[in-house]
Design a protein around this motif. Structure first.
Motif, PDB file in Angstrom:
ATOM      1  N   ALA A  51       0.828  -1.206   0.000  1.00 24.29           N
ATOM      2  CA  ALA A  51       0.000   0.000   0.000  1.00 24.29           C
ATOM      3  C   ALA A  51       0.863   1.257   0.000  1.00 24.29           C
ATOM      4  O   ALA A  51       0.580   2.228  -0.715  1.00 24.29           O
ATOM      5  CB  ALA A  51      -0.924  -0.010   1.215  1.00 24.29           C
ATOM      6  N   LEU A  52       1.936   1.252   0.768  1.00 25.41           N
ATOM      7  CA  LEU A  52       2.822   2.408   0.819  1.00 25.41           C
ATOM      8  C   LEU A  52       3.503   2.643  -0.525  1.00 25.41           C
ATOM      9  O   LEU A  52       3.624   3.783  -0.989  1.00 25.41           O
ATOM     10  CB  LEU A  52       3.869   2.210   1.916  1.00 25.41           C
ATOM     11  N   SER A  53       3.940   1.561  -1.188  1.00 24.45           N
ATOM     12  CA  SER A  53       4.671   1.734  -2.446  1.00 24.45           C
ATOM     13  C   SER A  53       3.752   2.141  -3.589  1.00 24.45           C
ATOM     14  O   SER A  53       4.067   3.057  -4.357  1.00 24.45           O
ATOM     15  CB  SER A  53       5.445   0.466  -2.790  1.00 24.45           C
ATOM     16  N   PHE A  54       2.602   1.479  -3.730  1.00 25.39           N
ATOM     17  CA  PHE A  54       1.689   1.850  -4.814  1.00 25.39           C
ATOM     18  C   PHE A  54       1.033   3.206  -4.541  1.00 25.39           C
ATOM     19  O   PHE A  54       0.771   3.976  -5.479  1.00 25.39           O
ATOM     20  CB  PHE A  54       0.628   0.771  -5.010  1.00 25.39           C
ATOM     21  N   GLY A  55       0.766   3.489  -3.258  1.00 21.82           N
ATOM     22  CA  GLY A  55       0.218   4.802  -2.925  1.00 21.82           C
ATOM     23  C   GLY A  55       1.211   5.912  -3.226  1.00 21.82           C
ATOM     24  O   GLY A  55       0.838   6.967  -3.764  1.00 21.82           O
ATOM     25  N   ALA A  56       2.473   5.685  -2.893  1.00 21.42           N
ATOM     26  CA  ALA A  56       3.507   6.685  -3.186  1.00 21.42           C
ATOM     27  C   ALA A  56       3.635   6.905  -4.684  1.00 21.42           C
ATOM     28  O   ALA A  56       3.781   8.046  -5.153  1.00 21.42           O
ATOM     29  CB  ALA A  56       4.841   6.237  -2.597  1.00 21.42           C
ATOM     30  N   ARG A  57       3.570   5.829  -5.445  1.00 26.71           N
ATOM     31  CA  ARG A  57       3.638   5.968  -6.899  1.00 26.71           C
ATOM     32  C   ARG A  57       2.476   6.827  -7.399  1.00 26.71           C
ATOM     33  O   ARG A  57       2.636   7.692  -8.265  1.00 26.71           O
ATOM     34  CB  ARG A  57       3.605   4.586  -7.553  1.00 26.71           C
ATOM     35  N   GLY A  58       1.292   6.579  -6.852  1.00 26.99           N
ATOM     36  CA  GLY A  58       0.140   7.377  -7.241  1.00 26.99           C
ATOM     37  C   GLY A  58       0.344   8.849  -6.935  1.00 26.99           C
ATOM     38  O   GLY A  58       0.026   9.724  -7.755  1.00 26.99           O
ATOM     39  N   LEU A  59       0.873   9.143  -5.763  1.00 36.66           N
ATOM     40  CA  LEU A  59       1.133  10.533  -5.391  1.00 36.66           C
ATOM     41  C   LEU A  59       2.137  11.179  -6.345  1.00 36.66           C
ATOM     42  O   LEU A  59       1.980  12.342  -6.733  1.00 36.66           O
ATOM     43  CB  LEU A  59       1.663  10.587  -3.954  1.00 36.66           C
ATOM     44  N   ALA A  60       3.153  10.410  -6.732  1.00 37.51           N
ATOM     45  CA  ALA A  60       4.145  10.936  -7.666  1.00 37.51           C
ATOM     46  C   ALA A  60       3.517  11.253  -9.022  1.00 37.51           C
ATOM     47  O   ALA A  60       3.797  12.290  -9.630  1.00 37.51           O
ATOM     48  CB  ALA A  60       5.289   9.937  -7.826  1.00 37.51           C
ATOM     49  N   VAL A  61       2.665  10.356  -9.503  1.00 33.37           N
ATOM     50  CA  VAL A  61       1.976  10.585 -10.774  1.00 33.37           C
ATOM     51  C   VAL A  61       1.134  11.859 -10.702  1.00 33.37           C
ATOM     52  O   VAL A  61       1.056  12.631 -11.672  1.00 33.37           O
ATOM     53  CB  VAL A  61       1.083   9.377 -11.132  1.00 33.37           C
ATOM     54  N   LEU A  62       0.513  12.089  -9.555  1.00 30.37           N
ATOM     55  CA  LEU A  62      -0.346  13.265  -9.378  1.00 30.37           C
ATOM     56  C   LEU A  62       0.443  14.537  -9.094  1.00 30.37           C
ATOM     57  O   LEU A  62      -0.133  15.591  -8.858  1.00 30.37           O
ATOM     58  CB  LEU A  62      -1.335  12.996  -8.240  1.00 30.37           C
ATOM     59  N   GLY A  63       1.780  14.450  -9.125  1.00 30.27           N
ATOM     60  CA  GLY A  63       2.618  15.619  -8.927  1.00 30.27           C
ATOM     61  C   GLY A  63       2.894  15.966  -7.481  1.00 30.27           C
ATOM     62  O   GLY A  63       3.505  17.007  -7.191  1.00 30.27           O
ATOM     63  N   LYS A  64       2.477  15.124  -6.558  1.00 31.86           N
ATOM     64  CA  LYS A  64       2.689  15.367  -5.133  1.00 31.86           C
ATOM     65  C   LYS A  64       3.984  14.679  -4.697  1.00 31.86           C
ATOM     66  O   LYS A  64       3.995  13.716  -3.932  1.00 31.86           O
ATOM     67  CB  LYS A  64       1.494  14.864  -4.332  1.00 31.86           C
TER      68      LYS A  64
END
Length: 284
Positions: free
Chosen positions: A165-178
């Motif tokens: 959850a931490l790794s895929f969530g972090a990837r999502g945040l990166a994609v969203l520019g966060k």
């Protein structure tokens, strides 16, 4: 696995429970590197009771792949898809195989099918981000990122140290520019689950593809490559997220050392593999 084991103990003719036991054993052995049965015996039991259970073919795919019998693995996967093209488990297995073959469009199609069955599947959404990025589908990538973050937050509210959850969530945040939030999640994950190699691999993919941090990606991968298995090496060879570092001499050298080490191991076990391949592709 405990629930499936208890189910077959109570009802030895419960074919679906045998198939689920096989899937659990296969996942633990190949996905989490646990010293357990590889699930093929349980899968054979399931098929002996009910030959139409598609999921029982998935552990066979894993074993055949590990033994280098790729044509037989492809046949086992095709059989599973023919038996139940709508199965969540079968589509996840097909997506995993297609990613390792770098058939990204096919992998995306199977991940999409999987989430149409179980919409909350964080793993599928996480890999869809990579698929869509490689396919140039920025809108799809962003949607997958938004859902990945939402799903990750749900999981973390119950299990704050969940590495996936931490790794895929972090990837999502990166994609969203966060980016700052993504790095904060990564730092948190490394504190609570430092030795989680799958999580480290996912973070390296994020750093390489999303954040352009080549040095950071390579630093994370060093630990993985010191003990990488044949499955993860094949994924590293095909993963489009690692294209950003593929020509870097440090990555080239890591790949070469891993191939040499695994090649030596394969040579030591060659007689066993050849012997198995003459007996129904090693499935007996």
């Amino acid at each position: 696995m405990r629930i499936a084991s208890k189910a077959v103990e109570l009802d030895p003719y419960y074919a679906q429970a045998w198939a689920l036991l096989g899937l659990a054993q296969s996942s633990l052995r190949y996905g989490f590197r646990r010293e357990v049965e590889d699930g093929v015996a349980a899968a054979h039991t399931a098929l002996a009771i009910d030959a139409t259970i598609a999921e029982a073919h998935c552990p066979m795919v894993r074993r055949l792949e590990q033994r280098g019998l790729h044509a037989d693995a492809a046949a086992a996967l095709q059989k599973a898809l023919e038996l139940d093209p709508d199965s969540w488990e079968v589509n996840k297995e097909a997506a995993r195989v297609r990613m390792r073959e770098r058939r990204i469009e096919d992998a995306a199609r199977h991940y999409e099918k999987a989430i149409s069955v179980i919409e909350s599947d964080l793993h599928a959404w996480g890999w869809l981000m990579s698929c869509y990025r490689a396919l140039g589908n920025s809108a799809g990538e962003r949607q997958a990122a938004e859902i990945s973050v939402a799903r990750a937050e749900e999981v973390l509210s119950q299990d704050p140290s969940n590495g996936a959850a931490l790794s895929f969530g972090a990837r999502g945040l990166a994609v969203l520019g966060k980016v700052d939030n993504a790095r904060e999640w990564m730092d948190r994950a490394m504190l609570v689950d430092f030795d989680n190699l799958d999580m480290r691999f996912n973070f390296a993919r994020m750093l390489a593809a999303q954040l352009g941090d080549v040095d950071g990606a390579l630093k994370l991968l060093q630990r993985n490559f010191s003990s990488i298995d044949a499955y993860m090496l094949k994924l590293a060879e095909a993963d489009p997220d690692l294209d950003a570092i593929r020509e870097d001499s440090r990555f080239v050298n890591m790949m070469a050392r891993a191939r040499a080490r695994l090649g030596a191991n394969d040579k030591n076990g060659l007689a066993a593999v050849l012997g198995d391949s003459s007996r129904s592709a090693g499935l007996q």
